[in-house]
Motif scaffolding. Sequence first.
Motif, short mmCIF file in Angstrom:
data_model
loop_
_atom_site.label_atom_id
_atom_site.label_comp_id
_atom_site.label_asym_id
_atom_site.label_seq_id
_atom_site.Cartn_x
_atom_site.Cartn_y
_atom_site.Cartn_z
N GLU A 44 9.60 -3.23 -21.83
CA GLU A 44 8.34 -3.53 -21.15
C GLU A 44 8.08 -2.65 -19.93
O GLU A 44 7.14 -2.89 -19.17
CB GLU A 44 8.33 -5.00 -20.71
CG GLU A 44 8.44 -6.01 -21.85
CD GLU A 44 8.52 -7.44 -21.34
OE1 GLU A 44 8.37 -7.66 -20.13
OE2 GLU A 44 8.76 -8.34 -22.16
N SER A 45 8.89 -1.62 -19.75
CA SER A 45 8.92 -0.93 -18.45
C SER A 45 7.65 -0.18 -18.09
O SER A 45 7.46 0.17 -16.92
CB SER A 45 10.11 0.04 -18.40
OG SER A 45 11.32 -0.67 -18.38
N PHE A 46 6.77 0.10 -19.04
CA PHE A 46 5.52 0.79 -18.69
C PHE A 46 4.37 -0.19 -18.46
O PHE A 46 3.21 0.23 -18.36
CB PHE A 46 5.12 1.77 -19.80
CG PHE A 46 6.01 2.98 -19.92
CD1 PHE A 46 7.02 3.22 -18.99
CD2 PHE A 46 5.84 3.88 -20.95
CE1 PHE A 46 7.84 4.33 -19.10
CE2 PHE A 46 6.65 5.00 -21.07
CZ PHE A 46 7.65 5.23 -20.14
N GLU A 47 4.67 -1.49 -18.37
CA GLU A 47 3.61 -2.49 -18.33
C GLU A 47 3.56 -3.27 -17.03
O GLU A 47 2.88 -4.30 -16.96
CB GLU A 47 3.76 -3.43 -19.52
CG GLU A 47 3.62 -2.70 -20.84
CD GLU A 47 3.93 -3.57 -22.04
OE1 GLU A 47 3.50 -4.73 -22.06
OE2 GLU A 47 4.62 -3.09 -22.95
N LEU A 85 13.15 6.39 -22.66
CA LEU A 85 12.50 6.63 -21.37
C LEU A 85 12.23 5.32 -20.63
O LEU A 85 12.35 5.26 -19.39
CB LEU A 85 11.20 7.40 -21.58
CG LEU A 85 11.35 8.84 -22.06
CD1 LEU A 85 9.99 9.46 -22.33
CD2 LEU A 85 12.15 9.68 -21.06
N ARG A 86 11.87 4.28 -21.35
CA ARG A 86 11.63 2.99 -20.69
C ARG A 86 12.93 2.42 -20.11
O ARG A 86 12.93 1.88 -19.00
CB ARG A 86 10.99 2.02 -21.69
CG ARG A 86 9.56 2.41 -22.05
CD ARG A 86 8.99 1.59 -23.18
NE ARG A 86 7.63 2.05 -23.52
CZ ARG A 86 6.56 1.28 -23.62
NH1 ARG A 86 6.67 -0.02 -23.41
NH2 ARG A 86 5.40 1.78 -23.94
N ALA A 87 14.02 2.51 -20.87
CA ALA A 87 15.30 2.02 -20.35
C ALA A 87 15.79 2.89 -19.20
O ALA A 87 16.38 2.40 -18.23
CB ALA A 87 16.34 1.98 -21.47
N LEU A 88 15.52 4.21 -19.28
CA LEU A 88 15.93 5.10 -18.19
C LEU A 88 15.17 4.74 -16.92
O LEU A 88 15.77 4.67 -15.83
CB LEU A 88 15.64 6.56 -18.60
CG LEU A 88 16.32 7.64 -17.77
CD1 LEU A 88 17.83 7.61 -17.98
CD2 LEU A 88 15.77 9.01 -18.14
N PHE A 89 13.89 4.50 -17.03
CA PHE A 89 13.07 4.09 -15.88
C PHE A 89 13.60 2.80 -15.28
O PHE A 89 13.78 2.68 -14.06
CB PHE A 89 11.62 3.94 -16.33
CG PHE A 89 10.67 3.54 -15.24
CD1 PHE A 89 10.64 4.21 -14.04
CD2 PHE A 89 9.78 2.50 -15.43
CE1 PHE A 89 9.74 3.86 -13.03
CE2 PHE A 89 8.88 2.13 -14.44
CZ PHE A 89 8.87 2.81 -13.24
N PHE A 90 13.85 1.80 -16.14
CA PHE A 90 14.36 0.52 -15.67
C PHE A 90 15.74 0.69 -15.03
O PHE A 90 16.04 0.08 -14.00
CB PHE A 90 14.43 -0.47 -16.83
CG PHE A 90 14.66 -1.89 -16.41
CD1 PHE A 90 13.61 -2.69 -15.99
CD2 PHE A 90 15.94 -2.42 -16.41
CE1 PHE A 90 13.84 -4.00 -15.58
CE2 PHE A 90 16.18 -3.73 -16.01
CZ PHE A 90 15.12 -4.52 -15.59
N GLY A 91 16.57 1.54 -15.65
CA GLY A 91 17.92 1.74 -15.14
C GLY A 91 17.94 2.42 -13.78
O GLY A 91 18.74 2.04 -12.90
N ASP A 126 13.95 -10.53 -15.76
CA ASP A 126 13.10 -10.52 -16.95
C ASP A 126 12.46 -9.13 -17.04
O ASP A 126 12.87 -8.19 -16.35
CB ASP A 126 12.07 -11.63 -16.92
CG ASP A 126 11.74 -12.19 -18.31
OD1 ASP A 126 12.03 -11.51 -19.31
OD2 ASP A 126 11.21 -13.29 -18.40
N GLY A 127 11.43 -8.96 -17.88
CA GLY A 127 10.87 -7.63 -18.07
C GLY A 127 9.84 -7.27 -17.01
O GLY A 127 9.31 -8.14 -16.30
N TRP A 138 0.93 6.60 -22.44
CA TRP A 138 0.86 5.25 -23.02
C TRP A 138 -0.34 4.49 -22.42
O TRP A 138 -1.10 3.86 -23.16
CB TRP A 138 2.15 4.49 -22.75
CG TRP A 138 2.08 3.07 -23.21
CD1 TRP A 138 2.33 2.59 -24.46
CD2 TRP A 138 1.68 1.94 -22.42
NE1 TRP A 138 2.12 1.24 -24.50
CE2 TRP A 138 1.71 0.82 -23.27
CE3 TRP A 138 1.30 1.78 -21.10
CZ2 TRP A 138 1.39 -0.46 -22.82
CZ3 TRP A 138 0.97 0.51 -20.65
CH2 TRP A 138 1.02 -0.58 -21.51
N ARG A 139 -0.50 4.56 -21.11
CA ARG A 139 -1.60 3.85 -20.47
C ARG A 139 -2.96 4.35 -20.96
O ARG A 139 -3.88 3.55 -21.21
CB ARG A 139 -1.52 4.03 -18.94
CG ARG A 139 -2.55 3.20 -18.16
CD ARG A 139 -2.73 3.71 -16.74
NE ARG A 139 -3.31 5.03 -16.73
CZ ARG A 139 -4.61 5.27 -16.88
NH1 ARG A 139 -5.45 4.27 -17.08
NH2 ARG A 139 -5.06 6.51 -16.85
#
Length: 498
Positions: free
Chosen positions: A72-75, A105-111, A324-325, A454-455
């Motif tokens: 969910e990292s781009f949201e 990329l989403r997990a990298l951003f979150f990490g 959470d996300g 994505w956006r």
Amino acid sequence: MSILIRSAHKVIGLPHGAVGHDLDILIEGDRIAAIGKDLAVEPARQSSMVVLDGRQRLVFPGLVNAHAHSNESFEQGLSQRLPLELWRLRTYAAAPALTEQDYYLRALFFGVASLRAGVTTIQDDVINLGFTPASVDGACRAYRDLGLRAWVTTSVGDRGLAESHAFLQLDDGASRAISAEAQMALFFRNRERWHGAENGRIQINLGPRGPQRCSPALLAQIGEAAERTGCAVHMHVLETRGQAVMAQQEYGRSAIAHLQDIGLTTPRLTINHGIWLTDADIDMLASNGCRVTHNPSSNLKLGSGLCRLRDLLSAGIKVGLGTDGLATSDTADMQLIVRLTALLHSIQSPDYERWISAQEALQMATVGGAATGLHDGNQGVIGTGFKADIILLDRHHPGFIPLNDPVAQLAFSASSDAVQSAIVDGRLVMHERRLTMLDETEALGVIAEAAERWRRDVAPATLAGAADLTPAMAASYHRSIEAFETETWARPLRSRRY
């Protein structure tokens, strides 16, 4: 690798909750080898040893984010003023399939955001409605590249949108195309590929998306797989009033009683959220050694309710904390979650002896989180023989001036930019706010471009598809709330809403 932290100003999280002063911490390999004052190190070893000056540092155990959704990292910032049932349409119901690179990329951003906030372990319930290897492969690659400890789930669920919500009139039969057997085969594939990788830092668990989204046959297979492999099972359970209503309609009893009948209530089970639990549910969870993750930021934003946190702790249930996300909590900052946990539950009772202390909140963010990953006695404590997952904070950060109580000030005063360095599995992965495993500027540039694409190109169609489903889901939501407010079985739950 050997690391020596010299003369740490204060060490928080020693065994039995002790706090030390002017202590050295010696790390050998992935473990804490010794703790004490003026530890002697042979001169020949010092040349190959990383020595960190701890005189201006507060040393804490690394934080454990026990429940997250990196997909969910781009949201973040996309949705507000929506309950879970309507929110999830915007995030999942009409979303296109993501590629492995998307998940990476989403997990990298979150990490990156997590590491900067003092998180050394992430329990990533990465959701993959296409049931492909892309989610786990992408997320695990990201955590490997960052040097983080990660417990990544294979998400499973074989019931469609309509049949997993009370009163929902919707034809979504196509969503049940992936069989339970194929989903379990994917779990075993993911486990063979990733479980135990990177010196055991990466582990693969099971993530059933909720009892209402899994057939009894699939839940039985999940229990058998967990028994065979010894993996943890992380499942969303009783997060909303609607889920409590659905359980009564579907099983004629609580979701926890249903899981117990199937044989899933074991120490391997962690339920996420667990807001609408009865006294009997809590007793069942406690007697079977189940664990719980508390996610206050998400619970607040979605209006899901307040977890009965003191009752869970009083029953002896091990509780971890999660963000959470980013589509619901809008943050990967676990220090904020510690703060919310230490503040929020004071409004549940005028009996201040039942309020949650800062020390308890920190325990849930460290030892409790480790327990949800079945790492009791292995992480979350700065003690000899424990995993070397450690963060160093600036003692002169404004949140620690004056230094009255470092735990209370971590919870109530300091912000995540106080975190200066992080050690994961005995390796220095952030030093003086600079990541050591990758070029953060370059990585964030690639992430920002992907997020903007994505956006611009994907989100509008996804939101339009969600809008088509919203009237039916809104009607289902309102009927569920009405049922919860009027059904006799819910009376004890309604009386505990605060």
